[in-house]
Design an enzyme around this catalytic site. Structure first.
Site, PDB file in Angstrom:
ATOM      1  N   LYS A  45       0.825  -1.218   0.000  1.00  0.00           N
ATOM      2  CA  LYS A  45       0.000   0.000   0.000  1.00  0.00           C
ATOM      3  C   LYS A  45       0.852   1.258   0.000  1.00  0.00           C
ATOM      4  O   LYS A  45       0.470   2.270  -0.587  1.00  0.00           O
ATOM      5  CB  LYS A  45      -0.939   0.008   1.207  1.00  0.00           C
ATOM      6  CG  LYS A  45      -2.095  -0.961   1.055  1.00  0.00           C
ATOM      7  CD  LYS A  45      -3.210  -0.635   2.017  1.00  0.00           C
ATOM      8  CE  LYS A  45      -4.363  -1.597   1.846  1.00  0.00           C
ATOM      9  NZ  LYS A  45      -5.375  -1.463   2.881  1.00  0.00           N
ATOM     10  N   LYS A  78      -4.939  -9.632  -6.563  1.00  0.00           N
ATOM     11  CA  LYS A  78      -6.181 -10.024  -5.889  1.00  0.00           C
ATOM     12  C   LYS A  78      -7.313  -9.048  -6.253  1.00  0.00           C
ATOM     13  O   LYS A  78      -7.053  -7.886  -6.579  1.00  0.00           O
ATOM     14  CB  LYS A  78      -5.979 -10.109  -4.376  1.00  0.00           C
ATOM     15  CG  LYS A  78      -5.772  -8.791  -3.693  1.00  0.00           C
ATOM     16  CD  LYS A  78      -5.811  -8.933  -2.169  1.00  0.00           C
ATOM     17  CE  LYS A  78      -5.694  -7.540  -1.584  1.00  0.00           C
ATOM     18  NZ  LYS A  78      -5.799  -7.412  -0.176  1.00  0.00           N
ATOM     19  N   LYS A  88     -10.887  -3.498  -3.775  1.00  0.00           N
ATOM     20  CA  LYS A  88     -11.667  -2.258  -3.891  1.00  0.00           C
ATOM     21  C   LYS A  88     -10.827  -1.163  -4.521  1.00  0.00           C
ATOM     22  O   LYS A  88     -11.356  -0.232  -5.118  1.00  0.00           O
ATOM     23  CB  LYS A  88     -12.065  -1.760  -2.501  1.00  0.00           C
ATOM     24  CG  LYS A  88     -13.011  -2.637  -1.758  1.00  0.00           C
ATOM     25  CD  LYS A  88     -13.132  -2.169  -0.299  1.00  0.00           C
ATOM     26  CE  LYS A  88     -13.513  -3.366   0.558  1.00  0.00           C
ATOM     27  NZ  LYS A  88     -13.581  -3.096   1.974  1.00  0.00           N
TER      28      LYS A  88
HETATM   29  P1  TYM Z   1     -10.778  -5.595   4.153  1.00  0.00           P
HETATM   30  O1  TYM Z   1     -11.947  -4.700   4.276  1.00  0.00           O
HETATM   31  O2  TYM Z   1      -9.671  -5.180   3.251  1.00  0.00           O
HETATM   32  O3  TYM Z   1     -11.238  -7.035   3.730  1.00  0.00           O
HETATM   33  C1  TYM Z   1     -12.319  -7.651   4.392  1.00  0.00           C
HETATM   34  C2  TYM Z   1     -12.193  -9.167   4.304  1.00  0.00           C
HETATM   35  O4  TYM Z   1     -12.243  -9.588   2.934  1.00  0.00           O
HETATM   36  C3  TYM Z   1     -11.131 -10.425   2.644  1.00  0.00           C
HETATM   37  N1  TYM Z   1     -10.731 -10.220   1.253  1.00  0.00           N
HETATM   38  C4  TYM Z   1     -10.579 -11.198   0.354  1.00  0.00           C
HETATM   39  N2  TYM Z   1     -10.749 -12.530   0.448  1.00  0.00           N
HETATM   40  C5  TYM Z   1     -10.536 -13.255  -0.678  1.00  0.00           C
HETATM   41  N3  TYM Z   1     -10.163 -12.727  -1.877  1.00  0.00           N
HETATM   42  C6  TYM Z   1      -9.993 -11.389  -2.003  1.00  0.00           C
HETATM   43  N4  TYM Z   1      -9.655 -10.861  -3.183  1.00  0.00           N
HETATM   44  C7  TYM Z   1     -10.206 -10.564  -0.858  1.00  0.00           C
HETATM   45  N5  TYM Z   1     -10.132  -9.234  -0.632  1.00  0.00           N
HETATM   46  C8  TYM Z   1     -10.455  -9.037   0.664  1.00  0.00           C
HETATM   47  C9  TYM Z   1     -10.048  -9.982   3.621  1.00  0.00           C
HETATM   48  O5  TYM Z   1      -9.093 -10.996   3.822  1.00  0.00           O
HETATM   49  C10 TYM Z   1     -10.855  -9.694   4.859  1.00  0.00           C
HETATM   50  O6  TYM Z   1     -11.109 -10.884   5.574  1.00  0.00           O
HETATM   51  N6  TYM Z   1      -7.523  -5.887   7.793  1.00  0.00           N
HETATM   52  C11 TYM Z   1      -8.879  -6.389   7.535  1.00  0.00           C
HETATM   53  C12 TYM Z   1      -9.922  -5.683   8.373  1.00  0.00           C
HETATM   54  C13 TYM Z   1      -9.750  -5.882   9.833  1.00  0.00           C
HETATM   55  C14 TYM Z   1      -9.899  -7.100  10.544  1.00  0.00           C
HETATM   56  C15 TYM Z   1      -9.690  -6.790  11.921  1.00  0.00           C
HETATM   57  C16 TYM Z   1     -10.153  -8.410  10.134  1.00  0.00           C
HETATM   58  C17 TYM Z   1      -9.485  -4.907  10.759  1.00  0.00           C
HETATM   59  N7  TYM Z   1      -9.443  -5.467  12.013  1.00  0.00           N
HETATM   60  C18 TYM Z   1      -9.727  -7.770  12.889  1.00  0.00           C
HETATM   61  C19 TYM Z   1     -10.212  -9.388  11.139  1.00  0.00           C
HETATM   62  C20 TYM Z   1     -10.003  -9.069  12.485  1.00  0.00           C
HETATM   63  C21 TYM Z   1      -9.134  -6.269   6.031  1.00  0.00           C
HETATM   64  O7  TYM Z   1      -8.382  -6.682   5.248  1.00  0.00           O
HETATM   65  O8  TYM Z   1     -10.250  -5.707   5.644  1.00  0.00           O
END
Ligand code: TYM
Length: 343
Positions: A122, A206, A209
């Site tokens: 990022k 991957k 968004k």
């Molecule tokens: P975020 O919002 O980026 O993603 C949310 C969830 O979606 C999964 N994900 C995917 N899984 C499969 N293929 C993809 N292309 C893909 N893109 C996203 C992510 O792995 C995630 O599970 N850091 C976290 C948010 C967070 C969190 C936490 C998660 C903040 N605190 C505590 C668990 C526990 C995240 O990536 O959000």
């Protein structure tokens, strides 16, 4: 010193996970995480699902943060997270997350955070121009989980390294403060066919968004025409589908589409290839689009219905926040005592 191994955490099992309200959710979020959120409600009595709005401002400020937060809440509900069974709430409504994150900033080491691949991706070439919040993102994530002493964390594969760091932070806190077994070492729940959904345009990236091309992802809000169009235009190669899983090697775009098909229809990749091996994409793509539409259209409809009633969403989020606060408060009181803060 005793030779006994440190006492492990012996508290109850609890699921915690979260998603950033940086914009509406996509198929990767759904298959990688949200489907598991829903399924885990069957096996765990205690599931906590957060909308992590404080994480959402680490990369860039969000002009529509409150609206996006309601959108993610609507997606949780529409996909089947049941507010009578699970807590749904917003991170910024429970200040204990940032309070514990500060303590974890003092437990985690710079070197640990410097190794985080997500930060490197990022931040790009100009890490010194990134926000400090982007760098410490993983300590807030560890705090999200551990402020509830959560034991199980459903996420997509891209979060594996952050989860390992959460375990290291929990372990170091327990060691440093002579509080063995205080924090659990949270277990990632990653496995499953949707753990890593790739871009529809480039099988090496991957689905995300932040990809500037909307053609690269299926949004949960896309209508049937948009889904059919994106699948039709998805990158493939001129060869027919292989008949075995081994035949997917070196064909990441094909592997991704077959993986999506398997995940949404509930079969294994091998089974999907048994039916589709040898056939061309002219036949496979419409079948994939139909399967996606059958799965996602009811969710999109429900999201639209819920979004028309923000009062209902806000009531669910407010109640979830109060309950989350009540779980975190005694844990934070123990943390303050363990650290030795003045009371
Ligand atoms: P975020 O919002 O980026 O993603 C949310 C969830 O979606 C999964 N994900 C995917 N899984 C499969 N293929 C993809 N292309 C893909 N893109 C996203 C992510 O792995 C995630 O599970 N850091 C976290 C948010 C967070 C969190 C936490 C998660 C903040 N605190 C505590 C668990 C526990 C995240 O990536 O959000």
């Amino acid at each position: 010193m005793s030779d006994n191994p440190p006492a492990p955490y012996a508290g109850p099992k609890r699921v915690f996970s979260g998603m950033q309200p940086t914009s509406g959710l996509h198929l990767g979020n759904y298959l990688g995480a949200l489907v598991k959120f829903v399924d885990l409600q069957k096996d765990f009595d205690d599931c906590i699902y957060c909308i992590v709005d404080q994480h959402a401002i680490t990369a860039e400020l969000q002009p529509n943060l409150a609206e996006n937060t309601r959108d993610v809440a609507a997606a949780y509900l529409a996909a089947g997270v049941d507010p009578r069974k699970s807590l749904i709430f917003v991170q910024s409504a429970v200040p204990a997350h940032t309070e514990l994150a500060w303590i974890f900033n003092c437990v985690a080491r710079m070197g640990w955070l410097q190794r985080m691949t997500q930060f490197k991706d990022k931040a790009g070439k100009h890490a010194e121009r990134s926000s400090v919040g982007l760098f410490t993102y993983p300590t807030l994530m560890a705090a999200d989980i551990l402020v509830y002493k959560a034991t199980h964390v459903p996420v997509g594969e891209d979060q594996k390294q952050h989860l390992e760091l959460s375990r290291d932070i929990a372990q170091k806190f327990n060691n440093d403060f002579d509080a063995e077994g205080f924090f659990p070492l949270p277990e990632p729940l990653i496995q499953g066919p949707g753990a890593r959904i790739m871009s529809l345009r480039d099988g090496s990236k991957k689905m995300s968004k932040s990809d500037p091309s909307d053609q690269s992802r299926i949004n949960l809000s896309d209508d049937a025409d948009a889904i059919a169009n994106k699948i039709k235009r998805a990158t493939t190669d001129p060869h027919p589908l292989p008949e075995t899983v081994e035949g997917l090697a070196g064909r990441p775009e094909v592997e991704n589409l077959v993986g999506i098909f398997a995940a949404v229809t509930g079969v294994s990749t091998a089974e999907a290839l048994r039916d589709w091996g040898g056939k061309g994409f002219g036949a496979f793509k419409p079948a994939l689009a139909d399967a996606l539409i059958a799965r996602l259209a009811p969710i999109a409809g429900e999201i639209r219905r819920l979004r028309a009633d923000p009062v209902q969403i806000d009531a669910i989020l407010r109640e979830g926040g109060e309950k989350a606060q009540a779980i975190a408060a005694p844990i934070m009181a123990d943390v303050r005592r363990i650290v030795g803060f003045w009371r």
